[in-house]
Scaffold this active site. Structure first.
Site, mmCIF file in Angstrom:
data_model
loop_
_atom_site.group_PDB
_atom_site.id
_atom_site.type_symbol
_atom_site.label_atom_id
_atom_site.label_comp_id
_atom_site.label_asym_id
_atom_site.label_seq_id
_atom_site.Cartn_x
_atom_site.Cartn_y
_atom_site.Cartn_z
ATOM 1 N N GLN A 273 0.844 -1.189 0.000
ATOM 2 C CA GLN A 273 0.000 0.000 0.000
ATOM 3 C C GLN A 273 0.878 1.237 0.000
ATOM 4 O OE1 GLN A 273 -3.191 -0.300 2.886
ATOM 5 N NE2 GLN A 273 -3.228 1.907 3.180
ATOM 6 N N ARG B 166 1.094 13.933 13.870
ATOM 7 C CA ARG B 166 0.374 12.666 13.689
ATOM 8 C C ARG B 166 1.181 11.560 14.372
ATOM 9 N NH1 ARG B 166 -3.654 13.357 9.858
ATOM 10 N NH2 ARG B 166 -3.395 15.156 8.480
ATOM 11 N N HIS C 89 1.622 6.166 15.955
ATOM 12 C CA HIS C 89 0.710 5.133 15.471
ATOM 13 C C HIS C 89 1.416 3.802 15.199
ATOM 14 C CE1 HIS C 89 -1.703 8.701 13.635
ATOM 15 N NE2 HIS C 89 -1.893 8.598 14.926
ATOM 16 N N LYS D 73 7.142 0.700 7.428
ATOM 17 C CA LYS D 73 6.847 1.905 6.646
ATOM 18 C C LYS D 73 8.135 2.505 6.102
ATOM 19 C CE LYS D 73 2.859 3.141 9.485
ATOM 20 N NZ LYS D 73 2.284 4.155 10.398
ATOM 21 N N TYR E 286 4.182 7.442 2.119
ATOM 22 C CA TYR E 286 4.739 6.250 2.746
ATOM 23 C C TYR E 286 4.187 4.977 2.136
ATOM 24 C CZ TYR E 286 0.706 6.924 5.944
ATOM 25 O OH TYR E 286 -0.537 7.135 6.489
ATOM 26 N N LYS F 201 -8.005 11.221 17.945
ATOM 27 C CA LYS F 201 -7.320 9.941 18.175
ATOM 28 C C LYS F 201 -5.955 10.169 18.817
ATOM 29 C CE LYS F 201 -5.510 8.025 14.543
ATOM 30 N NZ LYS F 201 -5.365 7.309 13.258
ATOM 31 N N ASP F 202 -5.221 11.165 18.326
ATOM 32 C CA ASP F 202 -3.886 11.414 18.862
ATOM 33 C C ASP F 202 -3.936 12.053 20.247
ATOM 34 O OD1 ASP F 202 -2.803 10.250 16.623
ATOM 35 O OD2 ASP F 202 -2.517 12.143 15.578
#
Length: 185
Positions: free
Chosen positions: A47, A59, A62, A71, A131, A171-172
């Site tokens: 991906q 960000r 994660h 990544k 990425y 979320k962060d």
């Protein structure tokens, strides 16, 4: 391309060779054979992702607890400070971090193998962040560690770039301290 190992085993800063003149430049950003020779990693990328973020957006940190993703990250436009945190409990560098400034001018990339958490903050007015990942995005397995966990102690260069406070997603903002996070054995 050149590869520079970091303080965390398996994490590399990669610098492609540029061929340029008055018209512009050419760089090979990825070559499987060269990547494997330089890093010793075998990565089957499945991906490609592209994000654009404004100045001060942070960000991360994660990772996916199942379907962990390696990544290979880079910046096509702008500048970021990119971070990898070792969250493999059995690793001698567990809880440690490494960071690198990735910019459209230095063309550097960071290889973050599976088993590490990843994050970045945008230092320029905006940044296009690209990425490749070794597994598919699986939101049900995504986890987040607090970007400012004092147990990790990441020295984000916010003040040096005139950023008073990072801009975080919900979320962060809800990221857990490393001590409470679900991590790899």
């Amino acid at each position: 391309m050149q590869a520079f190992p970091t303080a965390i085993d398996g994490v590399f800063v990669l610098e492609p060779r540029l061929f340029g003149d008055a018209r512009g430049f050419f760089a090979e950003s990825y070559n499987r054979r060269t990547f494997e020779q330089l890093t010793g990693a075998r990565a089957d990328f499945v991906q490609d992702n592209h994000s654009r973020s404004a100045r001060g957006v942070l960000r991360g940190l994660h990772y996916q607890i199942r379907q962990p993703q390696g990544k290979l990250v880079r910046v096509a436009r702008g500048a970021v400070f990119d971070v990898a945190v070792d969250i493999r409990r059995s690793s001698p560098t567990f809880g440690q971090w490494v960071g690198a400034e990735l910019t459209e001018d230095n063309h550097r990339q960071l290889w973050v193998p599976a088993g590490l958490a990843h994050g970045f903050v945008v230092l320029s007015d905006s940044a296009d962040f690209l990425y490749k990942t070794t597994d598919y995005y699986a939101p049900e397995h995504e986890r987040c560690i607090a970007w400012d966990d004092p147990a990790i102690g990441i020295r984000w260069p916010l003040a040096a770039h005139g950023i008073e406070a990072p801009l975080l997603s919900a979320k962060d903002r809800a990221g857990l301290p490393l001590a409470q996070a679900e991590i790899f054995d």
